[in-house]
Design a protein around this motif. Structure first.
Motif, PDB file in Angstrom:
ATOM      1  N   PHE A   1       0.831  -1.197   0.000  1.00  0.00           N
ATOM      2  CA  PHE A   1       0.000   0.000   0.000  1.00  0.00           C
ATOM      3  C   PHE A   1       0.868   1.250   0.000  1.00  0.00           C
TER       4      PHE A   1
ATOM      5  N   ALA B   1       0.918   5.674   0.503  1.00  0.00           N
ATOM      6  CA  ALA B   1       0.341   6.656   1.429  1.00  0.00           C
ATOM      7  C   ALA B   1      -0.979   7.232   0.927  1.00  0.00           C
ATOM      8  N   LEU B   2      -1.134   7.334  -0.367  1.00  0.00           N
ATOM      9  CA  LEU B   2      -2.381   7.840  -0.950  1.00  0.00           C
ATOM     10  C   LEU B   2      -3.103   6.693  -1.652  1.00  0.00           C
ATOM     11  N   PRO B   3      -4.415   6.597  -1.506  1.00  0.00           N
ATOM     12  CA  PRO B   3      -5.160   5.471  -2.093  1.00  0.00           C
ATOM     13  C   PRO B   3      -4.979   5.321  -3.603  1.00  0.00           C
TER      14      PRO B   3
ATOM     15  N   TRP C   1       2.174   9.377   5.667  1.00  0.00           N
ATOM     16  CA  TRP C   1       0.855   8.770   5.770  1.00  0.00           C
ATOM     17  C   TRP C   1       0.006   9.528   6.788  1.00  0.00           C
ATOM     18  N   THR C   2      -1.306   9.546   6.565  1.00  0.00           N
ATOM     19  CA  THR C   2      -2.204  10.042   7.610  1.00  0.00           C
ATOM     20  C   THR C   2      -2.576   8.848   8.497  1.00  0.00           C
TER      21      THR C   2
ATOM     22  N   GLU D   1      -5.501   8.090   9.369  1.00  0.00           N
ATOM     23  CA  GLU D   1      -6.704   7.500   8.772  1.00  0.00           C
ATOM     24  C   GLU D   1      -6.338   6.519   7.661  1.00  0.00           C
ATOM     25  N   ARG D   2      -5.394   6.929   6.811  1.00  0.00           N
ATOM     26  CA  ARG D   2      -4.978   6.054   5.711  1.00  0.00           C
ATOM     27  C   ARG D   2      -4.317   4.787   6.261  1.00  0.00           C
TER      28      ARG D   2
ATOM     29  N   GLN E   1      -6.831   2.349   7.476  1.00  0.00           N
ATOM     30  CA  GLN E   1      -7.555   1.670   6.396  1.00  0.00           C
ATOM     31  C   GLN E   1      -6.910   0.337   6.022  1.00  0.00           C
TER      32      GLN E   1
END
Length: 137
Positions: free
Chosen positions: A74, A76-78, A126-127, A129-130, A133
């Motif tokens: 994964f 950092a951004l979707p 990374w946040t 929240e991410r 996920q």
């Protein structure tokens, strides 16, 4: 004598590099003894063994951290693409969770500079929240 003809060397043990004193970058193989001595002095011991890496011409601002959970990598951004080298790493390492740090050389080649077990990994860009996920899927 430097039979490898490398311009520089990065010295660390199996766990981490020396961030104090003389640091972990040397120009001549004869300097390795000083780094190892300083690692023992400041950290108490050498963990696992010594790793020697060739210094490469990296672009510092390109370093990114990826996480792998159950074989899936994964970013950092979707919608951010995970580099092929990270996908390959995810296939080869059997751990259920780890981080992969990738940086770009000046010639555009992506290189893995560190794989960690996640215990001391910061989420960097990374946040929270991410990162959370990853565990909800």
């Amino acid at each position: 004598m430097n039979r490898l003809a490398w311009n520089g060397f990065f010295i660390k043990d199996y766990v981490k590099s020396l961030k104090t004193s003389v640091g972990s970058i040397i120009n001549k193989p004869s300097e390795i003894g000083t780094v190892v001595s300083e690692m023992q002095k400041f950290r108490g011991s050498i963990e696992g063994g010594i790793c020697v890496r060739r210094i490469e011409d990296f672009v510092p601002e390109t370093e990114r951290r990826y996480f792998v959970v159950s074989g899936k990598a994964f970013a950092a951004l979707p919608d951010e693409e995970v580099p092929e080298i990270v996908e390959e790493c995810a296939k080869r390492i059997g751990s259920q969770f780890f981080s992969v740090d990738v940086i770009e050389r000046r010639d555009g080649t992506k290189r893995i500079v560190e794989i960690g077990d996640g215990q001391v990994s910061d989420i960097v860009e990374w946040t929270a929240e991410r990162f959370a996920q990853l565990w909800l899927r």
